[in-house]
Scaffold this motif. Sequence first.
Motif, PDB file in Angstrom:
ATOM      1  N   LEU A  49       0.805  -1.232  -0.122  1.00 12.96           N
ATOM      2  CA  LEU A  49       0.039  -0.216  -0.043  1.00 12.96           C
ATOM      3  C   LEU A  49       0.953   1.292   0.002  1.00 12.96           C
ATOM      4  O   LEU A  49       0.478   2.226  -0.571  1.00 12.96           O
ATOM      5  CB  LEU A  49      -0.810   0.123   1.057  1.00 12.96           C
ATOM      6  CG  LEU A  49      -2.143  -0.955   1.374  1.00 12.96           C
ATOM      7  CD1 LEU A  49      -2.802  -0.804   2.432  1.00 12.96           C
ATOM      8  CD2 LEU A  49      -3.126  -0.440   0.097  1.00 12.96           C
ATOM      9  N   CYS A  54      -0.534   5.296  -0.990  1.00 12.61           N
ATOM     10  CA  CYS A  54      -1.166   5.678   0.059  1.00 12.61           C
ATOM     11  C   CYS A  54      -0.254   7.022   0.857  1.00 12.61           C
ATOM     12  O   CYS A  54       0.939   6.577   1.096  1.00 12.61           O
ATOM     13  CB  CYS A  54      -1.399   4.814   1.170  1.00 12.61           C
ATOM     14  SG  CYS A  54      -2.888   3.726   0.773  1.00 12.61           S
ATOM     15  N   TYR A  69      -4.477  -0.707   7.771  1.00 11.40           N
ATOM     16  CA  TYR A  69      -5.220   0.437   7.383  1.00 11.40           C
ATOM     17  C   TYR A  69      -4.453   1.610   6.501  1.00 11.40           C
ATOM     18  O   TYR A  69      -3.210   1.589   7.079  1.00 11.40           O
ATOM     19  CB  TYR A  69      -5.733   1.230   8.596  1.00 11.40           C
ATOM     20  CG  TYR A  69      -6.404   2.544   8.451  1.00 11.40           C
ATOM     21  CD1 TYR A  69      -7.841   2.625   7.974  1.00 11.40           C
ATOM     22  CD2 TYR A  69      -5.689   3.860   8.429  1.00 11.40           C
ATOM     23  CE1 TYR A  69      -8.459   3.866   7.418  1.00 11.40           C
ATOM     24  CE2 TYR A  69      -6.255   5.040   8.141  1.00 11.40           C
ATOM     25  CZ  TYR A  69      -7.667   5.060   7.748  1.00 11.40           C
ATOM     26  OH  TYR A  69      -8.121   6.176   7.259  1.00 11.40           O
ATOM     27  N   HIS A  71      -4.486   5.059   3.702  1.00 12.15           N
ATOM     28  CA  HIS A  71      -5.461   6.036   3.164  1.00 12.15           C
ATOM     29  C   HIS A  71      -4.801   6.918   2.086  1.00 12.15           C
ATOM     30  O   HIS A  71      -3.359   7.325   2.310  1.00 12.15           O
ATOM     31  CB  HIS A  71      -6.337   7.172   4.215  1.00 12.15           C
ATOM     32  CG  HIS A  71      -5.420   7.808   4.881  1.00 12.15           C
ATOM     33  ND1 HIS A  71      -5.466   8.022   6.203  1.00 12.15           N
ATOM     34  CD2 HIS A  71      -4.857   8.865   4.614  1.00 12.15           C
ATOM     35  CE1 HIS A  71      -4.809   8.995   6.602  1.00 12.15           C
ATOM     36  NE2 HIS A  71      -4.349   9.623   5.689  1.00 12.15           N
ATOM     37  N   VAL A  83     -12.072   0.503   0.844  1.00 12.10           N
ATOM     38  CA  VAL A  83     -11.820  -0.605   0.311  1.00 12.10           C
ATOM     39  C   VAL A  83     -11.565  -1.785   1.288  1.00 12.10           C
ATOM     40  O   VAL A  83     -10.876  -1.511   2.095  1.00 12.10           O
ATOM     41  CB  VAL A  83     -10.570  -0.801  -0.755  1.00 12.10           C
ATOM     42  CG1 VAL A  83     -10.420  -2.240  -1.394  1.00 12.10           C
ATOM     43  CG2 VAL A  83     -10.783   0.323  -2.092  1.00 12.10           C
ATOM     44  N   TYR A  84     -12.325  -2.658   1.340  1.00 19.63           N
ATOM     45  CA  TYR A  84     -12.073  -3.772   2.262  1.00 19.63           C
ATOM     46  C   TYR A  84     -11.692  -5.108   1.556  1.00 19.63           C
ATOM     47  O   TYR A  84     -12.201  -5.301   0.483  1.00 19.63           O
ATOM     48  CB  TYR A  84     -13.531  -4.179   2.861  1.00 19.63           C
ATOM     49  CG  TYR A  84     -13.517  -5.520   3.707  1.00 19.63           C
ATOM     50  CD1 TYR A  84     -12.873  -5.522   4.925  1.00 19.63           C
ATOM     51  CD2 TYR A  84     -13.908  -6.588   3.032  1.00 19.63           C
ATOM     52  CE1 TYR A  84     -12.874  -6.814   5.571  1.00 19.63           C
ATOM     53  CE2 TYR A  84     -13.839  -7.926   3.771  1.00 19.63           C
ATOM     54  CZ  TYR A  84     -13.334  -8.010   4.997  1.00 19.63           C
ATOM     55  OH  TYR A  84     -13.172  -9.248   5.705  1.00 19.63           O
ATOM     56  N   HIS A 133      -7.199  -4.084  -6.246  1.00 18.00           N
ATOM     57  CA  HIS A 133      -7.234  -2.885  -5.505  1.00 18.00           C
ATOM     58  C   HIS A 133      -6.057  -2.157  -5.266  1.00 18.00           C
ATOM     59  O   HIS A 133      -5.835  -0.874  -5.427  1.00 18.00           O
ATOM     60  CB  HIS A 133      -8.316  -2.865  -4.375  1.00 18.00           C
ATOM     61  CG  HIS A 133      -9.573  -3.468  -4.464  1.00 18.00           C
ATOM     62  ND1 HIS A 133     -10.612  -2.379  -4.928  1.00 18.00           N
ATOM     63  CD2 HIS A 133     -10.264  -4.626  -4.688  1.00 18.00           C
ATOM     64  CE1 HIS A 133     -11.726  -3.134  -5.187  1.00 18.00           C
ATOM     65  NE2 HIS A 133     -11.417  -4.578  -4.998  1.00 18.00           N
ATOM     66  N   VAL A 134      -5.220  -2.702  -4.688  1.00 11.08           N
ATOM     67  CA  VAL A 134      -3.812  -2.180  -4.582  1.00 11.08           C
ATOM     68  C   VAL A 134      -3.097  -1.755  -5.713  1.00 11.08           C
ATOM     69  O   VAL A 134      -2.791  -0.398  -5.816  1.00 11.08           O
ATOM     70  CB  VAL A 134      -2.925  -3.168  -3.779  1.00 11.08           C
ATOM     71  CG1 VAL A 134      -1.522  -2.460  -3.573  1.00 11.08           C
ATOM     72  CG2 VAL A 134      -3.432  -3.730  -2.356  1.00 11.08           C
ATOM     73  N   PHE A 152      -8.304   2.219   2.806  1.00 13.40           N
ATOM     74  CA  PHE A 152      -8.073   0.598   2.712  1.00 13.40           C
ATOM     75  C   PHE A 152      -8.196  -0.057   4.197  1.00 13.40           C
ATOM     76  O   PHE A 152      -7.717   0.579   5.063  1.00 13.40           O
ATOM     77  CB  PHE A 152      -6.803   0.128   2.360  1.00 13.40           C
ATOM     78  CG  PHE A 152      -6.663   0.449   0.784  1.00 13.40           C
ATOM     79  CD1 PHE A 152      -6.647  -0.690  -0.266  1.00 13.40           C
ATOM     80  CD2 PHE A 152      -6.263   1.676   0.221  1.00 13.40           C
ATOM     81  CE1 PHE A 152      -6.677  -0.521  -1.477  1.00 13.40           C
ATOM     82  CE2 PHE A 152      -6.155   1.835  -1.116  1.00 13.40           C
ATOM     83  CZ  PHE A 152      -6.203   0.614  -2.020  1.00 13.40           C
ATOM     84  N   ILE A 154      -7.873  -3.855   5.506  1.00 10.85           N
ATOM     85  CA  ILE A 154      -7.326  -5.194   4.851  1.00 10.85           C
ATOM     86  C   ILE A 154      -7.264  -5.963   6.275  1.00 10.85           C
ATOM     87  O   ILE A 154      -6.371  -5.985   7.219  1.00 10.85           O
ATOM     88  CB  ILE A 154      -6.341  -5.250   4.071  1.00 10.85           C
ATOM     89  CG1 ILE A 154      -6.286  -4.204   2.950  1.00 10.85           C
ATOM     90  CG2 ILE A 154      -6.168  -6.777   3.386  1.00 10.85           C
ATOM     91  CD1 ILE A 154      -7.335  -4.492   2.220  1.00 10.85           C
TER      92      ILE A 154
END
Length: 462
Positions: A49, A54, A69, A71, A83-84, A133-134, A152, A154
Amino acid sequence: MNTIKSYVETHKNRFIDELIELLKIPSISADPAYTQDVIDTSAAIKASLEKAGCDHVEICETPGYPIVYGHKHISDDLPTVLVYGHYDVQPPDPLELWESGPFEPIIKKTDIHPEGAIFARGACDDKGQMYMHVKALELMNETDQLPCNVKFMIEGEEEVGSESLAWFVERNQEKLANDVILISDTGMISNTQPSITTGLRGLSYVEVEVTGPNRDLHSGLYGGAVANPINILSKMIASLHDENNHITIPGFYDKVEELSAAERAEMAKAPFSLEAYKNALDIDAVYGETGYTTNERNSIRPTLDVNGIWGGYTGEGAKTVIASKAYAKISMRLVPNQEWKEITELFKTHFENIAPAGVTVKVTPHHGGQGYVTPIDNIGYQAASKAYEDTFGVPAIPQRSGGSIPIVSLFEKELKSKTILMGFGLNSDAIHSPNEHFGIFNYLKGIETIPLFYKYFTELSR
């Protein structure tokens, strides 16, 4: 769109290589022997991430496995997408049925995936879909196409009930504030016909134990005179369905939503070949609740299935023994309005009541969650639909899924947000089974489609 396609084409080999490295880590949350591997995977997600762009990424400790987590904030005036995903995986057993090592990813071509598919545990559920998504974030950052804020979350416990996620969400509502939640942990109809999952079944998972004599007994000396826990358990399980495969637990159907004929007719428009379905599973007939089609049985109807059963001697050769105990693991897939804790209690009461004299029964609840239905008239669904149509060239079909993602109903309750389920897997990808895989086409198509969701969601939010 051309920029997105060009970026994916240029970097596709790296995208595949990065996912393969992630799949090598055996992040099995159900087995304490793999605790360090699960933790190592969270660190790998954090690093990914950060590299994707991020602004901030942290590993958040919980009572269980950590949550990653991150952002990327652009402006308070723009919407935020949360996004989960999850980085834990199912146990790979039975290992002897894998054609290659479950944590030794390989790419093989198949009839359904002529471009190749990555075979490994977690390839589709959910490392491959989560990692799309990443990489989509990376693409939007590098091409200056990120139109809104993104967060995010995850987790590492989805395959064992997401208990720590509930704890985390309840304590971090401001941190997780969003306008829509985006999840890729579902599937679509085919590589030529995309679909958007609009409903999920809930889940109640229990383990049962039947105890007879205080020790294993010689079947010649005691057979026919003492209750055999394995025989008894088998009869008790068989009694949980009637001749129409209707579940016999009193009160089980009291809150089951009955879809109208019009709704069922709309569902039936989805392309489906019963013969192809049977051929893919190598069966000569389907099976299930009388009065419903195959697609209805595995999506809008509740079920009860034995997931494992054991007791007595199971080694090589023979051992004439009456076991002291017998066990089974049982899951019930639930439809919207069925409360999983209530169903668990109904099962427990019924199963204890049907036990005959001579044995005792213990029911241990494991985990569960609520079902979920998302409306198709909200802008999140509309944005997803437009994104799929752009990349696949045909409109997506709304479809209810038979699977469960229990935390989706939690998100709506705690975060007051709708969830959009943009899955890119296929039913044939063997999730939770030996030889799980994820098509290269599907993986790259997900990275191509997700940025368009951001684009359309931002436009529709204005």
